[in-house]
Design a protein around this motif. Structure first.
Motif, mmCIF file in Angstrom:
data_model
loop_
_atom_site.group_PDB
_atom_site.id
_atom_site.type_symbol
_atom_site.label_atom_id
_atom_site.label_comp_id
_atom_site.label_asym_id
_atom_site.label_seq_id
_atom_site.Cartn_x
_atom_site.Cartn_y
_atom_site.Cartn_z
ATOM 1 N N GLU A 144 -6.368 70.669 -43.393
ATOM 2 C CA GLU A 144 -7.375 71.675 -43.718
ATOM 3 C C GLU A 144 -8.664 70.951 -44.068
ATOM 4 O O GLU A 144 -8.785 70.356 -45.142
ATOM 5 C CB GLU A 144 -6.924 72.549 -44.895
ATOM 6 C CG GLU A 144 -7.912 73.661 -45.229
ATOM 7 C CD GLU A 144 -7.438 74.556 -46.363
ATOM 8 O OE1 GLU A 144 -8.300 75.200 -46.989
ATOM 9 O OE2 GLU A 144 -6.218 74.607 -46.614
ATOM 10 N N GLY A 145 -9.628 70.970 -43.147
ATOM 11 C CA GLY A 145 -10.869 70.237 -43.375
ATOM 12 C C GLY A 145 -10.592 68.752 -43.535
ATOM 13 O O GLY A 145 -9.903 68.140 -42.708
ATOM 14 N N PRO A 146 -11.104 68.131 -44.619
ATOM 15 C CA PRO A 146 -10.907 66.698 -44.824
ATOM 16 C C PRO A 146 -9.539 66.352 -45.407
ATOM 17 O O PRO A 146 -9.239 65.176 -45.618
ATOM 18 C CB PRO A 146 -12.009 66.335 -45.817
ATOM 19 C CG PRO A 146 -12.177 67.586 -46.630
ATOM 20 C CD PRO A 146 -11.978 68.727 -45.664
ATOM 21 N N ILE A 147 -8.698 67.353 -45.664
ATOM 22 C CA ILE A 147 -7.389 67.134 -46.285
ATOM 23 C C ILE A 147 -6.305 67.146 -45.226
ATOM 24 O O ILE A 147 -6.297 67.998 -44.335
ATOM 25 C CB ILE A 147 -7.115 68.204 -47.361
ATOM 26 C CG1 ILE A 147 -8.102 68.045 -48.522
ATOM 27 C CG2 ILE A 147 -5.671 68.124 -47.861
ATOM 28 C CD1 ILE A 147 -7.983 69.120 -49.587
ATOM 29 N N GLU A 148 -5.391 66.189 -45.315
ATOM 30 C CA GLU A 148 -4.227 66.130 -44.443
ATOM 31 C C GLU A 148 -2.987 65.810 -45.270
ATOM 32 O O GLU A 148 -3.073 65.107 -46.280
ATOM 33 C CB GLU A 148 -4.377 65.045 -43.373
ATOM 34 C CG GLU A 148 -5.415 65.330 -42.311
ATOM 35 C CD GLU A 148 -5.418 64.275 -41.230
ATOM 36 O OE1 GLU A 148 -5.917 64.574 -40.131
ATOM 37 O OE2 GLU A 148 -4.936 63.143 -41.484
ATOM 38 N N VAL A 149 -1.839 66.307 -44.808
ATOM 39 C CA VAL A 149 -0.549 65.850 -45.314
ATOM 40 C C VAL A 149 0.085 65.040 -44.199
ATOM 41 O O VAL A 149 0.213 65.525 -43.063
ATOM 42 C CB VAL A 149 0.352 67.020 -45.725
ATOM 43 C CG1 VAL A 149 1.704 66.497 -46.213
ATOM 44 C CG2 VAL A 149 -0.319 67.851 -46.815
#
Length: 207
Positions: free
Chosen positions: A31-36
């Motif tokens: 999500e945007g600059p966030i990753e798992v």
């Protein structure tokens, strides 16, 4: 005790992240600059040093760079041939990122990730006893990416943002935050890649 991983500059080596191997992972959410990301197991070379964060960066990097650029001895000899040969040292390529963490005793542990072609059996043994080799199991990490010079206060702000996202998306934090940097110091700050990485496990449906 909270462990802090920080960006470490690849000073003295003319390379960029695009030319440097990074650990393998699979993106499972973003999500945007966030990753798992689900990371594969890795091997790290690390050393413990003292001093401030800046001092630890320099001294730890020098110790590990000394190891990968030749101050190591092969794990085994090639014998019973003519001639008998011995491999005394081996160069190990750089990877990105380079990380550091605050140890429980207040010192700093600086780590290099070893290239994937090496194994625990084939990596040369460090000549310097201050360098240790360790295998890290695969893990699930929530990450947030951002640019800039990698100042500690910015990392902490991004860490708080990532922790809020984790709490809202069905994950639970399982370990301390890590800070990572991927670029050489001469790269313009707006173009540098920094990340905060936090170990997690999924406890509910992703939202």
């Amino acid at each position: 005790m909270r462990i802090l991983f920080a960006a470490f500059i690849l000073a003295g080596f003319a390379m960029t992240a695009s030319a440097t191997e990074e650990p393998d992972f699979e993106t499972v959410a973003s999500e945007g600059p966030i990753e798992v990301r689900q990371y594969e197991p890795i091997i790290v070379a690390e050393t413990e040093v003292t001093g401030t964060m800046r001092e630890a960066s320099g001294s730890g990097f020098r110790v590990l760079a000394d190891y990968i650029f030749g101050n190591n001895t092969a794990r085994s000899e090639i014998a019973m041939t003519a001639p008998v040969t011995r491999t005394r040292s081996s160069k190990i390529d750089m990877t990105a990122p380079v990380t550091r963490s605050m140890s429980y005793n207040g010192n700093w542990t600086v780590s290099f990730t070893m290239p994937s072609k090496w194994t625990m059996e084939t990596l040369p043994v460090p000549n310097n006893p201050a360098v240790t080799i360790r295998e890290v199991p695969g893990e699930l990490l929530a990450t947030i990416r951002f640019s800039g010079a990698g100042q500690m206060e910015v990392h902490r702000q991004k860490q708080a943002e990532l922790e809020d996202w984790i709490a809202e998306h069905g994950y639970e934090i399982t370990g301390p935050a890590r800070y990572a940097g991927y670029d050489a110091p001469w790269k313009p700050s707006p173009l540098r890649r920094n990340e905060v990485l936090i170990p997690v496990e999924q406890t509910g449906p992703a939202r």
